[in-house]
Scaffold this motif. Structure first.
Motif, PDB file in Angstrom:
ATOM      1  N   ARG A  76      28.847  44.346  53.498  1.00  0.00           N
ATOM      2  CA  ARG A  76      28.078  43.280  52.168  1.00  0.00           C
ATOM      3  C   ARG A  76      26.906  43.855  51.935  1.00  0.00           C
ATOM      4  N   TRP A  77      26.484  44.181  50.825  1.00  0.00           N
ATOM      5  CA  TRP A  77      25.314  44.739  50.455  1.00  0.00           C
ATOM      6  C   TRP A  77      24.277  43.152  49.102  1.00  0.00           C
ATOM      7  N   VAL A  78      23.500  42.879  49.143  1.00  0.00           N
ATOM      8  CA  VAL A  78      22.196  42.038  48.461  1.00  0.00           C
ATOM      9  C   VAL A  78      21.692  43.060  48.427  1.00  0.00           C
ATOM     10  N   ALA A  79      21.650  42.760  46.005  1.00  0.00           N
ATOM     11  CA  ALA A  79      20.142  43.736  45.973  1.00  0.00           C
ATOM     12  C   ALA A  79      19.445  43.200  44.975  1.00  0.00           C
ATOM     13  N   LYS A  80      17.759  43.415  44.804  1.00  0.00           N
ATOM     14  CA  LYS A  80      17.817  43.106  43.598  1.00  0.00           C
ATOM     15  C   LYS A  80      17.766  43.155  42.336  1.00  0.00           C
ATOM     16  N   ALA A  81      17.367  42.330  41.297  1.00  0.00           N
ATOM     17  CA  ALA A  81      17.995  42.367  40.496  1.00  0.00           C
ATOM     18  C   ALA A  81      16.353  41.416  39.492  1.00  0.00           C
ATOM     19  N   SER A 112      32.439  50.300  45.628  1.00  0.00           N
ATOM     20  CA  SER A 112      32.307  48.573  45.934  1.00  0.00           C
ATOM     21  C   SER A 112      33.946  48.743  45.693  1.00  0.00           C
ATOM     22  N   LEU A 113      34.435  47.594  45.812  1.00  0.00           N
ATOM     23  CA  LEU A 113      35.408  46.663  45.732  1.00  0.00           C
ATOM     24  C   LEU A 113      35.216  46.008  44.516  1.00  0.00           C
ATOM     25  N   PRO A 114      36.943  45.573  44.473  1.00  0.00           N
ATOM     26  CA  PRO A 114      36.925  45.029  43.463  1.00  0.00           C
ATOM     27  C   PRO A 114      36.621  43.774  43.287  1.00  0.00           C
ATOM     28  N   GLY A 115      36.047  42.983  42.110  1.00  0.00           N
ATOM     29  CA  GLY A 115      35.280  40.961  42.581  1.00  0.00           C
ATOM     30  C   GLY A 115      33.825  41.806  42.287  1.00  0.00           C
ATOM     31  N   ALA A 116      32.952  42.805  42.159  1.00  0.00           N
ATOM     32  CA  ALA A 116      31.480  43.087  42.825  1.00  0.00           C
ATOM     33  C   ALA A 116      30.809  42.875  41.194  1.00  0.00           C
ATOM     34  N   THR A 117      30.053  41.772  41.811  1.00  0.00           N
ATOM     35  CA  THR A 117      28.950  42.214  40.032  1.00  0.00           C
ATOM     36  C   THR A 117      28.324  43.070  39.409  1.00  0.00           C
ATOM     37  N   VAL A 118      28.535  44.131  40.972  1.00  0.00           N
ATOM     38  CA  VAL A 118      27.683  45.474  40.137  1.00  0.00           C
ATOM     39  C   VAL A 118      28.762  46.355  40.817  1.00  0.00           C
ATOM     40  N   ASP A 119      29.802  47.079  39.867  1.00  0.00           N
ATOM     41  CA  ASP A 119      30.437  47.950  40.855  1.00  0.00           C
ATOM     42  C   ASP A 119      29.844  48.941  40.861  1.00  0.00           C
ATOM     43  N   ASN A 120      29.894  50.021  42.365  1.00  0.00           N
ATOM     44  CA  ASN A 120      29.179  51.334  41.863  1.00  0.00           C
ATOM     45  C   ASN A 120      29.594  52.096  42.737  1.00  0.00           C
ATOM     46  N   ALA A 121      29.398  52.689  42.776  1.00  0.00           N
ATOM     47  CA  ALA A 121      30.367  53.980  43.714  1.00  0.00           C
ATOM     48  C   ALA A 121      28.729  54.794  44.358  1.00  0.00           C
ATOM     49  N   VAL A 159      22.159  44.967  53.940  1.00  0.00           N
ATOM     50  CA  VAL A 159      23.161  45.202  53.805  1.00  0.00           C
ATOM     51  C   VAL A 159      23.822  45.042  55.907  1.00  0.00           C
ATOM     52  N   THR A 160      25.291  43.897  56.042  1.00  0.00           N
ATOM     53  CA  THR A 160      25.611  44.193  56.547  1.00  0.00           C
ATOM     54  C   THR A 160      26.626  44.111  56.801  1.00  0.00           C
ATOM     55  N   TRP A 205      27.532  42.232  46.855  1.00  0.00           N
ATOM     56  CA  TRP A 205      29.171  42.635  46.437  1.00  0.00           C
ATOM     57  C   TRP A 205      28.844  43.210  47.925  1.00  0.00           C
ATOM     58  N   GLU A 206      30.613  43.511  48.131  1.00  0.00           N
ATOM     59  CA  GLU A 206      31.008  44.064  48.837  1.00  0.00           C
ATOM     60  C   GLU A 206      31.623  45.466  48.651  1.00  0.00           C
TER      61      GLU A 206
END
Length: 208
Positions: free
Chosen positions: A108-113, A138-147, A99-100, A121-122
């Motif tokens: 910006r988050w990077v997660a394992k899949a 998450s911001l619009p356009g995120a690969t993983v839509d999350n909150a 997470v940066t 995603w951001e």
């Protein structure tokens, strides 16, 4: 091919091979699911949703909700301070690679899949009460839509009850979540285990 289809294709190919190596109903089922995922990834079409008169987005619109609490023998402000430094989050949540922080609110988050892939995603912090609560989405356009949100409840004995609540849509939809579980990535159990490890490590640091 977008990232969702790449993940779906990799998972489908693996399931198809595993199913062909097994016998009986389980093997046939795994091969069928694997073939379905591989076909959807290769063509971009979803025959199951089409037959049902639905789009893939209609199914993916249903999020997965996970929550868990843990009591940590440390003051709420100290626990909050650790979480608020977002770069620390991969030490707590094993599914995160990094997470940066981009500024005071965005990160910006990077997660394992599944199958060694990853998604990123951001996100933006939308609720920040020092020593009490952190909320983000998450911001619009995120690969993983999350909150998600983390609440830090001060207890009479000086400890803190940490309550984590997450809501997300897996990259490949509900079927993608089922595949992730097949590979041992059950989200509610994972969060519970992560919080227990965090409790042990954080309390241990305080005693040293």
């Amino acid at each position: 091919m977008d990232q969702n289809r790449m993940i779906s294709g990799a998972a489908g190919g693996a399931l198809l091979l595993m199913g062909l190596r097994k016998r009986g109903v389980l093997g046939l089922g795994m091969a069928a699911v694997g073939g379905y995922l591989a076909y959807r990834a290769a063509t971009g079409n979803d025959p199951v949703m089409a037959a049902a008169g639905l789009s893939g987005n209609a199914v993916a619109a249903k999020p997965i909700f996970v929550e868990h609490s843990v009591v940590i023998d440390r003051p709420a402000q100290a626990v909050y301070d650790f979480w608020r430094k977002l770069e620390n989050l991969p030490q707590i949540m094993s599914h995160l690679e990094s997470v940066t922080a981009l500024d005071e609110k965005r990160s910006r988050w990077v997660a394992k899949a599944p199958l060694g892939t990853h998604v990123e995603w951001e996100a933006e912090i939308v609720n920040d009460k020092p020593g009490q609560r952190i909320g983000w989405h998450s911001l619009p356009g995120a690969t993983v839509d999350n909150a998600g949100s983390v609440q830090f409840e001060s207890l009479p004995n000086g400890g803190t009850r940490v309550h984590v609540a997450l809501s997300y849509r897996p990259p490949a939809g509900p079927l993608g979540a089922a595949v992730a579980k097949l590979f041992g990535e059950e989200p509610s159990q994972q969060i519970a285990e992560d919080l227990q490890k965090f409790k042990a490590a954080f309390e241990g640091t305080a005693k040293n």
